[in-house]
Write an enzyme that holds these catalytic residues in place. Sequence first.
Site, PDB file in Angstrom:
ATOM      1  CD  GLU A 118      -2.642  -1.060  -0.056  1.00 42.47           C
ATOM      2  OE1 GLU A 118      -3.444  -0.367  -0.456  1.00 42.47           O
ATOM      3  OE2 GLU A 118      -3.766  -1.746   0.068  1.00 42.47           O
TER       4      GLU A 118
ATOM      5  CG  ASN B 263      -0.652   4.801  -1.086  1.00 43.58           C
ATOM      6  OD1 ASN B 263      -1.766   5.054  -2.268  1.00 43.58           O
ATOM      7  ND2 ASN B 263      -1.207   5.157   0.192  1.00 43.58           N
TER       8      ASN B 263
ATOM      9  NE  ARG C 288      -4.920   3.038  -6.350  1.00 42.81           N
ATOM     10  CZ  ARG C 288      -3.923   2.504  -7.012  1.00 42.81           C
ATOM     11  NH1 ARG C 288      -3.727   2.081  -7.790  1.00 42.81           N
ATOM     12  NH2 ARG C 288      -4.396   1.320  -6.753  1.00 42.81           N
TER      13      ARG C 288
HETATM   14  N1  LIG Z   1       2.982   9.665  -1.219  1.00 45.36           N
HETATM   15  C1  LIG Z   1       1.973   9.871  -1.460  1.00 45.36           C
HETATM   16  N2  LIG Z   1       2.316  11.080  -1.927  1.00 45.36           N
HETATM   17  C2  LIG Z   1       1.270  12.043  -2.203  1.00 45.36           C
HETATM   18  N3  LIG Z   1      -0.016  11.350  -2.067  1.00 45.36           N
HETATM   19  C3  LIG Z   1      -0.221  10.207  -0.912  1.00 45.36           C
HETATM   20  C4  LIG Z   1       0.680   9.098  -0.921  1.00 45.36           C
HETATM   21  N4  LIG Z   1       0.666   8.261  -0.247  1.00 45.36           N
HETATM   22  C5  LIG Z   1      -0.852   9.270   0.080  1.00 45.36           C
HETATM   23  N5  LIG Z   1      -2.059  10.065  -0.965  1.00 45.36           N
HETATM   24  C6  LIG Z   1      -2.994  10.768  -0.408  1.00 45.36           C
HETATM   25  O1  LIG Z   1      -3.549  10.245   0.039  1.00 45.36           O
HETATM   26  C7  LIG Z   1      -4.811   9.525  -0.308  1.00 45.36           C
HETATM   27  C8  LIG Z   1      -5.331   8.585   0.404  1.00 45.36           C
HETATM   28  O2  LIG Z   1      -5.023   7.547   0.505  1.00 45.36           O
HETATM   29  P1  LIG Z   1      -4.807   6.134   0.007  1.00 45.36           P
HETATM   30  O3  LIG Z   1      -3.149   5.098   0.087  1.00 45.36           O
HETATM   31  O4  LIG Z   1      -5.859   6.212   1.560  1.00 45.36           O
HETATM   32  O5  LIG Z   1      -5.972   6.105  -1.115  1.00 45.36           O
HETATM   33  P2  LIG Z   1      -5.952   5.419  -2.534  1.00 45.36           P
HETATM   34  O6  LIG Z   1      -4.063   5.343  -3.136  1.00 45.36           O
HETATM   35  O7  LIG Z   1      -6.377   6.672  -2.968  1.00 45.36           O
HETATM   36  O8  LIG Z   1      -7.023   4.505  -2.833  1.00 45.36           O
HETATM   37  P3  LIG Z   1      -6.183   2.970  -2.803  1.00 45.36           P
HETATM   38  O9  LIG Z   1      -4.770   2.617  -1.587  1.00 45.36           O
HETATM   39  O10 LIG Z   1      -7.398   2.622  -1.876  1.00 45.36           O
HETATM   40  O11 LIG Z   1      -5.591   2.345  -4.329  1.00 45.36           O
HETATM   41  C9  LIG Z   1      -4.649   9.335  -1.902  1.00 45.36           C
HETATM   42  O12 LIG Z   1      -5.961   9.322  -3.163  1.00 45.36           O
HETATM   43  C10 LIG Z   1      -3.581  10.806  -2.084  1.00 45.36           C
HETATM   44  O13 LIG Z   1      -4.521  12.004  -2.658  1.00 45.36           O
HETATM   45 MG   LIG Z   2      -3.489   3.760  -2.286  1.00 41.32          MG
END
Ligand SMILES: Nc1ncnc2c1ncn2[C@@H]1O[C@H](COP(=O)(O)OP(=O)(O)OP(=O)(O)O)[C@@H](O)[C@H]1O
Ligand SMILES: [Mg+2]
Lengths: 104, 149
Positions: free
Chosen positions: B48, B52, B106
């Site tokens: 995860e 990200n 996502r």
């Molecule tokens: N390393 C990162 N750099 C920039 N933004 C991030 C990063 N990690 C998370 N985010 C932001 O936080 C949000 C939530 O992250 P999360 O992993 O919970 O969900 P997601 O990645 O959008 O979906 P999923 O993990 O279910 O595929 C992301 O949509 C993004 O906007």
């Molecule tokens: Mg994610």
Amino acid sequence: MTITSSCDGGALTLAFEGELDHHAAREAMLGIERDIERYLPRACVLDLARLSFMDSSGIAVILKAHRRMAELGGTASVVGAGKQPYKVLDAAGLRRLVKIETTV
Amino acid sequence: MKEINSVKIEFLSRSSNESFARSTMAAFAAQLDPTLDELGDIKTSVSEAVTNCIVHGYPDTLGKIQLRARIFPDNSIEITVRDWGRGIADIDAAREPMFTTGGEERSGMGFTIMESFMDKLRVRSSTGRGTTVTMTRRISPRAQLRAAK
Ligand SMILES: Nc1ncnc2c1ncn2[C@@H]1O[C@H](COP(=O)(O)OP(=O)(O)OP(=O)(O)O)[C@@H](O)[C@H]1O
Ligand SMILES: [Mg+2]
């Protein structure tokens, strides 16, 4: 990751094998969309029995199948989810939207 | 607490490195004698966090991702995943279930999964400079349990 599809009397079964992460998800989504358009099934069964790993990227893949099937007036369901995939599906609250059967 | 062992790896934000990252962390965590379930939780959380960085941190460039892990005497492992990408504007909002800036591909469940699979999750980020996710998980001491029986 490979997906093997078979359609039998309105039910499309998609059998996943390998690891479903972000790297594998795009191709999986396209493949599932293609198969649903091709067979226009009433039910879509996602068989995860041979899926050894899945993360949130797989949630989006399953949701995609669920939404597309709902548009067609049908249903999507998950069968054979092993421990790790099931734990991810459960933590994401997917059971509220999709019927899920496990092997655990 | 003083660390017993540590490892540091740096790799490019190619999606093919997602499986490399989670397998490597699982191999390093193996010295804590985790159960298959505990190993699954660690692999999932690493997947995860690294995804990200690739998807959100570096949406249209290739950048560096750093993975660090430390093992402590209380049988716990601390894993840090860092990128120098876009950063997160509102961390509290980002950690909410179903919050996503990633659209249809996502589900916004990554942080929720990391939170439920690990004991502790800390997120530090600043826009334009990058994001650091630190997660900790204590592994049940099975060898000691067996010896006590
Ligand atoms: N390393 C990162 N750099 C920039 N933004 C991030 C990063 N990690 C998370 N985010 C932001 O936080 C949000 C939530 O992250 P999360 O992993 O919970 O969900 P997601 O990645 O959008 O979906 P999923 O993990 O279910 O595929 C992301 O949509 C993004 O906007
Ligand atoms: Mg994610």
